[in-house]
Structure formats: structure tokens, C-alpha cells
Design an enzyme around this catalytic site. Sequence first.
Site, PDB file in Angstrom:
ATOM      1  N   GLY A   1      54.318 -44.083  24.615  1.00  0.00           N
ATOM      2  CA  GLY A   1      53.587 -43.483  23.512  1.00  0.00           C
ATOM      3  C   GLY A   1      52.223 -42.988  23.919  1.00  0.00           C
ATOM      4  O   GLY A   1      51.684 -42.055  23.328  1.00  0.00           O
ATOM      5  N   GLN A   2      51.628 -43.626  24.932  1.00  0.00           N
ATOM      6  CA  GLN A   2      50.286 -43.237  25.354  1.00  0.00           C
ATOM      7  C   GLN A   2      50.297 -42.084  26.354  1.00  0.00           C
ATOM      8  O   GLN A   2      49.321 -41.364  26.473  1.00  0.00           O
ATOM      9  CB  GLN A   2      49.565 -44.444  25.974  1.00  0.00           C
ATOM     10  CG  GLN A   2      49.459 -45.650  25.062  1.00  0.00           C
ATOM     11  CD  GLN A   2      48.631 -45.372  23.826  1.00  0.00           C
ATOM     12  OE1 GLN A   2      47.682 -44.617  23.888  1.00  0.00           O
ATOM     13  NE2 GLN A   2      49.010 -45.961  22.710  1.00  0.00           N
ATOM     14  N   GLY A   3      51.389 -41.924  27.113  1.00  0.00           N
ATOM     15  CA  GLY A   3      51.419 -40.870  28.115  1.00  0.00           C
ATOM     16  C   GLY A   3      52.508 -41.096  29.142  1.00  0.00           C
ATOM     17  O   GLY A   3      53.457 -41.856  28.919  1.00  0.00           O
TER      18      GLY A   3
ATOM     19  N   VAL B   1      53.469 -41.958  33.325  1.00  0.00           N
ATOM     20  CA  VAL B   1      52.965 -42.623  34.524  1.00  0.00           C
ATOM     21  C   VAL B   1      53.698 -42.054  35.738  1.00  0.00           C
ATOM     22  O   VAL B   1      54.927 -41.985  35.761  1.00  0.00           O
ATOM     23  CB  VAL B   1      53.166 -44.151  34.450  1.00  0.00           C
ATOM     24  CG1 VAL B   1      52.629 -44.810  35.721  1.00  0.00           C
ATOM     25  CG2 VAL B   1      52.445 -44.716  33.237  1.00  0.00           C
TER      26      VAL B   1
ATOM     27  N   ASP C   1      48.271 -53.838  22.638  1.00  0.00           N
ATOM     28  CA  ASP C   1      49.647 -53.355  22.791  1.00  0.00           C
ATOM     29  C   ASP C   1      50.414 -54.255  23.754  1.00  0.00           C
ATOM     30  O   ASP C   1      51.082 -53.781  24.670  1.00  0.00           O
ATOM     31  CB  ASP C   1      49.649 -51.911  23.290  1.00  0.00           C
ATOM     32  CG  ASP C   1      51.003 -51.222  23.074  1.00  0.00           C
ATOM     33  OD1 ASP C   1      51.804 -51.748  22.271  1.00  0.00           O
ATOM     34  OD2 ASP C   1      51.253 -50.182  23.695  1.00  0.00           O
TER      35      ASP C   1
END
Length: 856
Positions: free
Chosen positions: A537-539, A541, A652
Site C-alpha cells: 500500500g505504501q509503494g 520495493v 503498521d
Amino acid sequence: MPSRSPACRPRGRNRRSAADAVARPLALALILVSTLPRAAHSQDLALPPVQPRGVRRTMTCDNIPEPFGTRSRGASRLPGFEVTCGPNREAMLSIGGDAYMIDFVSVSGSYVVVFAEPITQVCYDGKGKPTPDTGTGAKSSEGTTTTFTWSLEGTPFTFSKSNKLVNFGCNRTLMANFFIVPGDSSPLYTSCTTTCNTLQISGSCLGEACCEAPMDQVNGAKAFSLSFERTTANGTGEEDGTCSAAFFLDKDETVFTFSGDEVRPLKTALLPPGERRMVLDWAIGSTSCEQTQSYTFEKLCKYGTCVDAPTGAGYLCKCPSGYDGNPYVSDGCQDINECRNYNSNNCTYQNLCNNTLGGYTCSCPENNIGDGYRTGTGCNTTLATPVSPSQQPQGINVCDHPEKNPCTYIKYCIDLEGVVSCACPEGMSGDGRKNGRGCCFSCQKHFPLDTVLGVSLVLMVTTTTAASCYCWAVKKRELGRKRAELFRKNGGLLLQQRFSTITSQGEDQYSSKIFSAEELKAATDNYSESRILGRGGQGTVYKGILPDQTVVAIKKSKVFDESQVEQFVNEIAILSQIDHPNVVKLLGCCLETQVPLLVYEFISNGTLFQHIHNRNATRPLTWEDCLRIAAETADALAYLHSASSIPIIHRDIKSSNILLDGNFVAKIADFGASRSVPFDQTHITTLIQGTIGYLDPEYFQSSQLTEKSDVYSFGVVLAELLTRQKPISAARPEDSCNLAMHLVVLFNKGRLLQEIEPHILAEAGEDQCYAVAELSVRCLNVKGEERPAMVVVASVLQELRRSFTIDQAVGIKDESIQENSEQEEKHLHESRSIPSLQSSEVSTQCSMEAKMSSFC
């Protein structure tokens, strides 16, 4: 000519004028070329191929020239010239047990260019300690002196004087002896020494951290020995990531990846090891043409002639004079068309050069005299015209009779026994003939066609290159300006100031690095899809490999709130100082991109989520693993909440954000949603963020984030470890799709055993399972203030680990599991002694969880 894309067009009136100044000559050149006579043949316009050694080519097994060869092509007829094929068909040359990728083979120059690893290379870790030597030279030590040797004996190769020996590193002395024959008592010697005043280096190699030992006198050397020693013991250049190295390098190559006008850190200055090229000369055998039996070289050089090798030993095959190509193959020697190139022939008039097999002839224009060769009599512009007997009566001088005189100016006519020559007065030009060009003061000069074509091509190439360079410079300047603006907007200046403060306080061992956009682009192979480790959800990797071969994880976030720049910088500075074995280390960041990039240490064994829910795992988690992972995670969270410089709430916590290394050691990752809490506050108010199934219901209702929000999420992770079920699952009934709520209800009803993974129950025993379940239920309390602190949770888990270890040591095993009805009755009785959630609390939790249960 490449098209001019909008991306490289300069902005503004001044830049447009500069571009027009470049474009106008280019347009004129194109017009000139388009108006040239169409009679010129395309082959006459072809330029000879130019292949400088500084341009990477890389030979393949399909285009490797003789005398080199592969087994699939019948191999080479000569020992030492056989090559093998790499994974991508690149040609590999074996020398002394090592394989070298071939970049280029010159048959006419009798040399081969290969990619070579350093002779010796030592890098230093974060504590300034040297890592193992990665060089290819044979190493031997005597006292404090370490010597590296390399021999080409038994191969057709010798070290070429087209190389240079490079000494890179701080305060290092390189001394090398080259031997024509191994053990030679009179070796050729070369050396150089470096000094260091800073850990920065310019693009030159003149003694400051880099020097070059010349090899101009090295010719035909078969072996060498090298000593590589420190000159001082002050430790300069032994910082984390720096290296000292000695290596051969083609003298046409640059040592560094940047120009002499730039200054860069030592650790990023060198070319990557796989990009360094060295030159080896080669020859056939070890005897001269005269010493070699005639039938031997007649067999090998049957398409050419035998010549002695310039390196002193052995011989080579050469094409006959006037021919060029490969004399080792049939029809390899092709006739040279000397007339195509002014420098290849000796003719006065290039358009009167006539190519022949193995040579050429020159001639003069009509009515000129001479042999046509520049080094001969040339072509005399004073015309000599034989006069027929009918035109010249016996004893009559033609020049004395105007009606017979062929010259424009009578007095410049010379009659030599029937041969009449005409000339022009001083200051005039022409052929002096009435029926020719005559004589004039400003006669038009006629240039040969190939001269016009050559000038046109040079003009076109020059203007095209100028336009391309200008466009490239504008794009580079615009890119640099944009990156500088992004760096400032993303808080780069503020972050540099914070890092400087940390360093001045003596905490630099924990500080991180600010990476450039180019560094991370290269590390991820331009963010290739094959480098993606995961998406969330954040990005996204990515796996990255830095120039020093350090493997890292690079997080590319989806969005960035510009209004929170100062808070982002503060948190980066805080996270960079976290030093806990169970927290993924933040190595640095990049602020030159639209969304800042974060660089973490790389953890290789996946996430806890994958190991819990992958039923086909080759090594399933044992109960001992589960207890240890839970204890390590709890200890790391306790550190973040209370022991770090400023309390940090992760926000989180979930099994997919707990990474496992090769030894199954837990590492908390993904601080993209994390927030720091000032010491004088108990909570912060923020937008709801987290993962459904792990999200604290109290935080969901009030938007007030506390340390107990992480405690709740950790309770869900404990439930996952016990049940091997996902936090949200449509496979469960609708009223129990939320694992946290489902576990609390089962625990209070005394029916927990029916949900615990059977092999976990068998291995851990009922007491351990109920103890962990009780701890999970306490963490899942709907009231945050009644949840235990992470310090308490970590302490309980450590005690459970010790208890389990003792039980295993004395051989205590759980009794066989009884009938389900007996189990439920027994544990219903036991549960009365364990503090449980009141029915009102359960109802409250259910109402809160119900709002999130729609996500099932």
C-alpha cells in the site's frame, strides 16, 4: 542524423538563438550534400571502419576471427587460441585456469583486449577492517611484504606495452618487475606511489589517491611480480566502502567514470571491475620465421607471408603488400583500394588514381607531363604537346608562326624538336593553350569530386555532433536543475544539516547516506521489473546492488506529502540512528526524485506472512521459531516505544512487515506509516492509516494514535502464529471473518483448541498455547489503556521461551490430546482463573470490528 526530440529543445529566446546557430550550418551541409552529383557510387563514399580500443565491442563466439576459434567451429589450429562461449555467446579466453571475456581481437596488430579483474583489491568495512583480497594474482608473503605474481608461460600471450599499471588507494606504493623469461635476472622495473589528504578525488590519476606506472618499455614480457604496500599507518582511506587496488588497464582507457573537472568520494570513483580492459600481445610459437621449419609456417601462413613477431619471440602471418584482412583463413586477404583514401596513395591527382590487384598506378591529366606521383615528377601544369610532322615542316619552329602556335601567349611557347610547351605569365594561372583553359588572373579552381564529398561529410558530421552535444548539454543542465529543485523541495538541505549535527555529536557511526538518483537508478537496473521484491500500500520495493556490491532494498513510495517535509526529515534522521538487531537498518535516502526513495539493508528470507501461510514451505516454522520470532519482534517494538532517542509508533505492524533473514531472525520493516511522539505527549492525532485486520479499533474510532495501537496489531500477529489463519478471511463465517474478534470469542468460551494449528498444539503443548493465547487476548483488549506495554509483552515471551527450552531439556512431552468434549470442559474450568474480557467489552469490540468486517 538523429531527430531532434522536444525533450532536448532549449527554452527561452536566448537558447533558441543558440540552437538556430547550430542548426543553420547543419541545414547548409544537408543542402550541399543533396546537390552533389548522383554519379558518385556508394562504395566510393564508404569510410574505413575506425574501432578505437576505448569503445566497448565484446567479441562473440560467432564473430571471433582466426587464429582464435571454438570447438563448435572446429576449434583453433593453434594451441592457446581456443575460446569457449559464455551464457550470452560471448567469447571467453582461458589463461592459467581463469576465464577472461574478450572485448576485441586485432589480427593485423596481433593483440587481444580482454576484461580483467584487479591483480589485488582490498576493501574496508564499517570498522575500517580489511575484507578478504578479491584479486586474481597469486599471493605470497615474506615478512611484512606481500607479493603478487602472474605468469603467461606456456601461452601465446605476452603483457603489452599498450597497458598501464594503476595504483589506486591512499598512501600505497606499487613496485613491479616484468620478466621476458620467468626467473630472468634483469627484469624491467616500474613503480609509482600515492598520497592522500582527503577522501575525495578528482578525475585525474597524478598521485593523489591514484597513480599510473608506465609500461612503455615492457615488450614481450611473459611474467611479472608486484608488491603493493602501505607507506604510512595513519588509516586514511580505510573507511567503510573504500578500496585499495592494483590492476592493468589499457592505456587508452580512463581510470575513472568521470572527468577531471569533477570531485567524487573515493568509494564511488573507480570503474566497475567488469569494465576494466587490458591488452595482451600474441604470437605463434616461440621461434622466428627463419628458425621455424618452412613447412610449418607454409601450412599456417599459406594465405599470407611469415614475419617475425615484434615482441621478440614467435612469428605471425601477414597479408602480402597491397592486401589487408585475415591471413589465417582462405580469401581472408583482400585487395586494398588505395585510391579511396588520399593518405593511402601517392598520386598527384586523386581522380587519376587507378587501383590494381596489390597496388595502384597514377597518371596525369591530358596534355600534362610527369609520372603523376607526388614523390616523383608529379604533373607539370606547363603542357607539352607533340606536333605532328604535317604541322611542323622540317626546320621550322612552330612558336615563330602565329597560325601554328597553340599557345595563348606566343612568347611563352617553347618548341623542343617538335614537342611544344605552353606556359602562363607570372601571376596568371591556366594551361596556356588556346584550345584549353588559357591564362587568367582568377581562374575557377576545380576540386576533385572525392575532395568535395570528403569536405561535405566532415562538415555534416561536425555540425551533427555539435548539435547533439548542445542538446545533450541542455538536457543535462535541465536535469541537474530539476534534481536540485527536488532535492531542496524534499528537504535535502535540512536533512544534510541534521546529519551534520549528528556527526558533530559523535554519532556518525549511525548516520545514513544521501544517495544520488543516478546511483539508485544504476543499482536497480533502471528500476527493472525483475528487481521488484514486493508491492504494498505504501509503494514498491526493489532489490538494488550498489557499486561496492552491497545488496540493498530500495523503497519507492507512491505518494509524498510536501507539507510534512520537516516531519519527514526528522523521522529519517531518527530512523537512521536506530541500532537494534531486530529492526531493518535504514542505510540512506534519495531526495532527487519526485517521491523520495528510502534505502534499507536487504533481508533475504522473505516475510513472516509467507512462512506462516505457505503450506508447502520447505522448512515450516517450529514452535521454537514462533516463540523466538515473537519475542524478537516484541523486543524491537519495546525499543522503538521507549528506548530509542524519540519514541516511534510503527502504525503498521503485521506479519508481512516482519522480515526473516537466513537464520530466521526477525527484522521489523516498512516505517512508511510510522510517526514519532514527543516526550511530553501520550498520543498524536492523525489520519487513519494501517491494514484492515491489524488496525486498532480504538484508533479507528478516535484517530488518536498511541503506543498501544502497535500492541493491538502485535496481538493479531500472535493469533496468526497460533492459528496459521489470515487476519481477514472470507473462508470463516461472516460473524468471525475477523481473526482478532474470533480468537477473543473462542478464548472466552474455552473453545480455543479447535482453531490452533494441530502440529503447533502437538509441539508446544496446551500450557504454552494457552499462555500465548492469553497474551494475545490481552493485547487485543478493546481499551488501549488496559493492554500491556510492549516491554511487558517482550518479558512474558522471553519467559515462555525459557520455559519451553527447559521443558525440552528434561524431555517433558505433552500427553495425548483427549476427546474434544473433555478438552473443552477442562479448559473452560481453567479459563475461569484467567482474566477475560467482560461481555460488555466484547460487545464494544464487536461493534468496532463490525465496521471493519465489511472488508471481508
